[in-house]
Design a protein around this motif. Structure first.
Motif, PDB file in Angstrom:
ATOM      1  N   LEU A  12      64.073 -32.265   8.016  1.00 22.65           N
ATOM      2  CA  LEU A  12      64.604 -32.584   6.684  1.00 22.65           C
ATOM      3  C   LEU A  12      64.111 -33.948   6.207  1.00 22.65           C
ATOM      4  CD1 LEU A  12      68.239 -31.200   6.984  1.00 22.65           C
ATOM      5  CD2 LEU A  12      66.333 -30.249   5.683  1.00 22.65           C
ATOM      6  N   SER A  13      63.927 -34.885   7.127  1.00 20.88           N
ATOM      7  CA  SER A  13      63.367 -36.187   6.738  1.00 20.88           C
ATOM      8  C   SER A  13      61.923 -36.038   6.283  1.00 20.88           C
ATOM      9  CB  SER A  13      63.437 -37.162   7.910  1.00 20.88           C
ATOM     10  OG  SER A  13      64.764 -37.448   8.231  1.00 20.88           O
ATOM     11  N   LEU A  14      61.195 -35.115   6.909  1.00 17.97           N
ATOM     12  CA  LEU A  14      59.804 -34.890   6.504  1.00 17.97           C
ATOM     13  C   LEU A  14      59.701 -34.278   5.110  1.00 17.97           C
ATOM     14  CD1 LEU A  14      58.115 -33.636   9.776  1.00 17.97           C
ATOM     15  CD2 LEU A  14      57.464 -35.627   8.432  1.00 17.97           C
ATOM     16  N   THR A  15      60.740 -33.567   4.683  1.00 19.76           N
ATOM     17  CA  THR A  15      60.690 -33.002   3.336  1.00 19.76           C
ATOM     18  C   THR A  15      60.840 -34.074   2.263  1.00 19.76           C
ATOM     19  OG1 THR A  15      63.059 -32.537   3.313  1.00 19.76           O
ATOM     20  CG2 THR A  15      61.610 -30.784   4.108  1.00 19.76           C
ATOM     21  N   VAL A  16      61.479 -35.182   2.601  1.00 24.94           N
ATOM     22  CA  VAL A  16      61.666 -36.267   1.635  1.00 24.94           C
ATOM     23  C   VAL A  16      60.400 -37.107   1.521  1.00 24.94           C
ATOM     24  CG1 VAL A  16      63.001 -38.336   1.123  1.00 24.94           C
ATOM     25  CG2 VAL A  16      64.139 -36.320   2.019  1.00 24.94           C
ATOM     26  N   LEU A  18      56.545 -38.033   3.797  1.00 26.00           N
ATOM     27  CA  LEU A  18      55.695 -37.699   4.927  1.00 26.00           C
ATOM     28  C   LEU A  18      55.661 -38.824   5.962  1.00 26.00           C
ATOM     29  CD1 LEU A  18      53.965 -35.371   5.889  1.00 26.00           C
ATOM     30  CD2 LEU A  18      52.015 -36.433   4.793  1.00 26.00           C
ATOM     31  N   GLU A  19      55.975 -40.042   5.549  1.00 20.20           N
ATOM     32  CA  GLU A  19      55.964 -41.163   6.484  1.00 20.20           C
ATOM     33  C   GLU A  19      57.199 -41.199   7.376  1.00 20.20           C
ATOM     34  OE1 GLU A  19      55.066 -41.721   3.255  1.00 20.20           O
ATOM     35  OE2 GLU A  19      52.941 -42.045   3.616  1.00 20.20           O
ATOM     36  N   LEU A  20      58.185 -40.377   7.104  1.00 19.15           N
ATOM     37  CA  LEU A  20      59.438 -40.284   7.868  1.00 19.15           C
ATOM     38  C   LEU A  20      60.364 -41.473   7.674  1.00 19.15           C
ATOM     39  CD1 LEU A  20      58.617 -38.819  11.385  1.00 19.15           C
ATOM     40  CD2 LEU A  20      60.060 -37.826   9.661  1.00 19.15           C
ATOM     41  N   TRP A  21      59.904 -42.528   7.046  1.00 16.57           N
ATOM     42  CA  TRP A  21      60.776 -43.697   6.882  1.00 16.57           C
ATOM     43  C   TRP A  21      61.296 -43.732   5.459  1.00 16.57           C
ATOM     44  CZ3 TRP A  21      63.842 -46.463   9.444  1.00 16.57           C
ATOM     45  CH2 TRP A  21      64.376 -47.618   8.896  1.00 16.57           C
ATOM     46  N   ASN A  22      62.572 -43.475   5.345  1.00 16.17           N
ATOM     47  CA  ASN A  22      63.247 -43.503   4.061  1.00 16.17           C
ATOM     48  C   ASN A  22      64.649 -44.031   4.333  1.00 16.17           C
ATOM     49  OD1 ASN A  22      64.299 -43.059   1.554  1.00 16.17           O
ATOM     50  ND2 ASN A  22      63.865 -40.880   1.496  1.00 16.17           N
ATOM     51  N   PRO A  23      65.109 -45.008   3.576  1.00 16.33           N
ATOM     52  CA  PRO A  23      66.436 -45.561   3.877  1.00 16.33           C
ATOM     53  C   PRO A  23      67.559 -44.534   3.762  1.00 16.33           C
ATOM     54  CG  PRO A  23      65.496 -46.591   1.910  1.00 16.33           C
ATOM     55  CD  PRO A  23      64.459 -45.700   2.488  1.00 16.33           C
ATOM     56  N   TYR A  24      67.339 -43.473   3.011  1.00 19.23           N
ATOM     57  CA  TYR A  24      68.388 -42.474   2.838  1.00 19.23           C
ATOM     58  C   TYR A  24      68.451 -41.485   3.995  1.00 19.23           C
ATOM     59  CZ  TYR A  24      68.083 -44.371  -1.822  1.00 19.23           C
ATOM     60  OH  TYR A  24      68.042 -45.225  -2.887  1.00 19.23           O
ATOM     61  N   THR A  25      67.326 -41.304   4.681  1.00 16.64           N
ATOM     62  CA  THR A  25      67.300 -40.322   5.765  1.00 16.64           C
ATOM     63  C   THR A  25      67.037 -40.957   7.130  1.00 16.64           C
ATOM     64  OG1 THR A  25      64.947 -39.924   5.425  1.00 16.64           O
ATOM     65  CG2 THR A  25      66.488 -38.515   4.220  1.00 16.64           C
ATOM     66  N   ALA A  26      67.090 -42.256   7.242  1.00 14.81           N
ATOM     67  CA  ALA A  26      66.753 -42.914   8.511  1.00 14.81           C
ATOM     68  C   ALA A  26      67.885 -42.852   9.527  1.00 14.81           C
ATOM     69  CB  ALA A  26      66.368 -44.367   8.254  1.00 14.81           C
ATOM     70  N   ILE A  27      69.103 -42.750   9.081  1.00 16.82           N
ATOM     71  CA  ILE A  27      70.234 -42.788  10.005  1.00 16.82           C
ATOM     72  C   ILE A  27      70.397 -41.472  10.758  1.00 16.82           C
ATOM     73  CG2 ILE A  27      72.741 -43.030  10.126  1.00 16.82           C
ATOM     74  CD1 ILE A  27      72.507 -45.048   7.864  1.00 16.82           C
ATOM     75  N   ALA A  28      70.181 -40.359  10.086  1.00 17.41           N
ATOM     76  CA  ALA A  28      70.411 -39.052  10.721  1.00 17.41           C
ATOM     77  C   ALA A  28      69.527 -38.827  11.949  1.00 17.41           C
ATOM     78  CB  ALA A  28      70.224 -37.936   9.705  1.00 17.41           C
ATOM     79  N   PRO A  29      68.204 -39.060  11.905  1.00 18.78           N
ATOM     80  CA  PRO A  29      67.421 -38.869  13.132  1.00 18.78           C
ATOM     81  C   PRO A  29      67.841 -39.813  14.258  1.00 18.78           C
ATOM     82  CG  PRO A  29      65.965 -38.887  11.257  1.00 18.78           C
ATOM     83  CD  PRO A  29      67.323 -39.284  10.752  1.00 18.78           C
ATOM     84  N   ALA A  30      68.248 -41.031  13.925  1.00 15.21           N
ATOM     85  CA  ALA A  30      68.688 -41.963  14.969  1.00 15.21           C
ATOM     86  C   ALA A  30      69.973 -41.479  15.632  1.00 15.21           C
ATOM     87  CB  ALA A  30      68.879 -43.356  14.376  1.00 15.21           C
ATOM     88  N   VAL A  31      70.918 -41.018  14.839  1.00 12.88           N
ATOM     89  CA  VAL A  31      72.189 -40.524  15.399  1.00 12.88           C
ATOM     90  C   VAL A  31      71.949 -39.279  16.233  1.00 12.88           C
ATOM     91  CG1 VAL A  31      74.402 -39.491  14.773  1.00 12.88           C
ATOM     92  CG2 VAL A  31      73.631 -41.556  13.623  1.00 12.88           C
ATOM     93  N   PHE A  32      71.161 -38.342  15.708  1.00 11.63           N
ATOM     94  CA  PHE A  32      70.896 -37.120  16.459  1.00 11.63           C
ATOM     95  C   PHE A  32      70.022 -37.397  17.681  1.00 11.63           C
ATOM     96  CE2 PHE A  32      72.073 -34.968  12.434  1.00 11.63           C
ATOM     97  CZ  PHE A  32      73.119 -34.225  12.956  1.00 11.63           C
ATOM     98  N   GLY A  33      69.162 -38.396  17.614  1.00 11.40           N
ATOM     99  CA  GLY A  33      68.393 -38.787  18.796  1.00 11.40           C
ATOM    100  C   GLY A  33      69.295 -39.312  19.897  1.00 11.40           C
ATOM    101  N   TYR A  34      70.267 -40.159  19.541  1.00 13.36           N
ATOM    102  CA  TYR A  34      71.220 -40.668  20.530  1.00 13.36           C
ATOM    103  C   TYR A  34      72.036 -39.526  21.129  1.00 13.36           C
ATOM    104  CZ  TYR A  34      75.330 -42.848  22.527  1.00 13.36           C
ATOM    105  OH  TYR A  34      76.332 -43.194  23.377  1.00 13.36           O
ATOM    106  N   LEU A  35      72.536 -38.647  20.271  1.00 14.92           N
ATOM    107  CA  LEU A  35      73.352 -37.533  20.761  1.00 14.92           C
ATOM    108  C   LEU A  35      72.539 -36.578  21.622  1.00 14.92           C
ATOM    109  CD1 LEU A  35      75.530 -36.794  17.619  1.00 14.92           C
ATOM    110  CD2 LEU A  35      76.215 -37.954  19.723  1.00 14.92           C
ATOM    111  N   ALA A  36      71.277 -36.367  21.285  1.00 16.56           N
ATOM    112  CA  ALA A  36      70.428 -35.503  22.106  1.00 16.56           C
ATOM    113  C   ALA A  36      70.203 -36.121  23.482  1.00 16.56           C
ATOM    114  CB  ALA A  36      69.099 -35.243  21.412  1.00 16.56           C
ATOM    115  N   GLY A  37      69.985 -37.425  23.529  1.00 14.23           N
ATOM    116  CA  GLY A  37      69.827 -38.090  24.820  1.00 14.23           C
ATOM    117  C   GLY A  37      71.114 -38.104  25.623  1.00 14.23           C
ATOM    118  N   ARG A  38      72.216 -38.228  24.947  1.00 14.77           N
ATOM    119  CA  ARG A  38      73.526 -38.285  25.616  1.00 14.77           C
ATOM    120  C   ARG A  38      73.933 -36.932  26.176  1.00 14.77           C
ATOM    121  NH1 ARG A  38      77.551 -39.476  28.075  1.00 14.77           N
ATOM    122  NH2 ARG A  38      79.472 -40.358  27.306  1.00 14.77           N
ATOM    123  N   ARG A  39      73.576 -35.860  25.493  1.00 14.39           N
ATOM    124  CA  ARG A  39      74.065 -34.540  25.879  1.00 14.39           C
ATOM    125  C   ARG A  39      73.047 -33.684  26.623  1.00 14.39           C
ATOM    126  NH1 ARG A  39      77.235 -33.540  20.293  1.00 14.39           N
ATOM    127  NH2 ARG A  39      78.932 -34.989  20.729  1.00 14.39           N
TER     128      ARG A  39
END
Length: 129
Positions: A12-16, A18-39
């Motif tokens: 979904l961040s790539l749809t906004v 192509l560089e993946l860095w957008n202040p509106y979509t930057a938090i979601a991959p970080a949160v899901f990355g932490y949760l993926a590593g945790r679980r």
């Protein structure tokens, strides 16, 4: 299942942008990355997922006709916005007792076991005085 959520957040961040860095979509991959590593039980599926994301980002960059600098930007964003939180989540999963000991204010390591009960070394120090 956490890796699927992570892939969805990155897609979904790539749809906004192509560089993946957008202040509106930057938090979601970080949160899901932490949760993926945790679980995640094993580290290999996470590493394979990051490799797959890097390959997909390269293909998207080539299809869009952008330069390789865009892909390097994507790799840096994946490394810092997804990879670092994933590593933190893995650390928290692998070392849960360390976190609880630090929260309780108890010392960590072999010195803690020896420091609580003076044995021959403790008696030797007290005999020198």
């Amino acid at each position: 299942m956490p890796l699927v959520a992570l892939l969805l957040a990155v897609a979904l961040s790539l749809t906004v942008t192509l560089e993946l860095w957008n202040p509106y979509t930057a938090i979601a991959p970080a949160v899901f990355g932490y949760l993926a590593g945790r679980r995640s039980v094993l580290a290999r599926p996470g590493l394979l997922t990051f490799a797959a994301m890097a390959v997909v980002c390269l293909l998207l960059t080539l299809v869009a006709g952008r330069g390789l600098w865009t892909w390097l930007s994507q790799l840096a964003t994946l490394a810092f916005a997804v990879g670092v939180p994933w590593l933190v989540g893995r650390y928290v999963r692998v070392h849960p007792t360390r976190r609880h000991r630090l929260a309780a204010g108890r010392p960590i390591g072999a010195g803690a076991a020896r420091g609580g009960r003076p044995g021959a070394a403790g008696r030797a120090v007290s005999d020198r005085r």
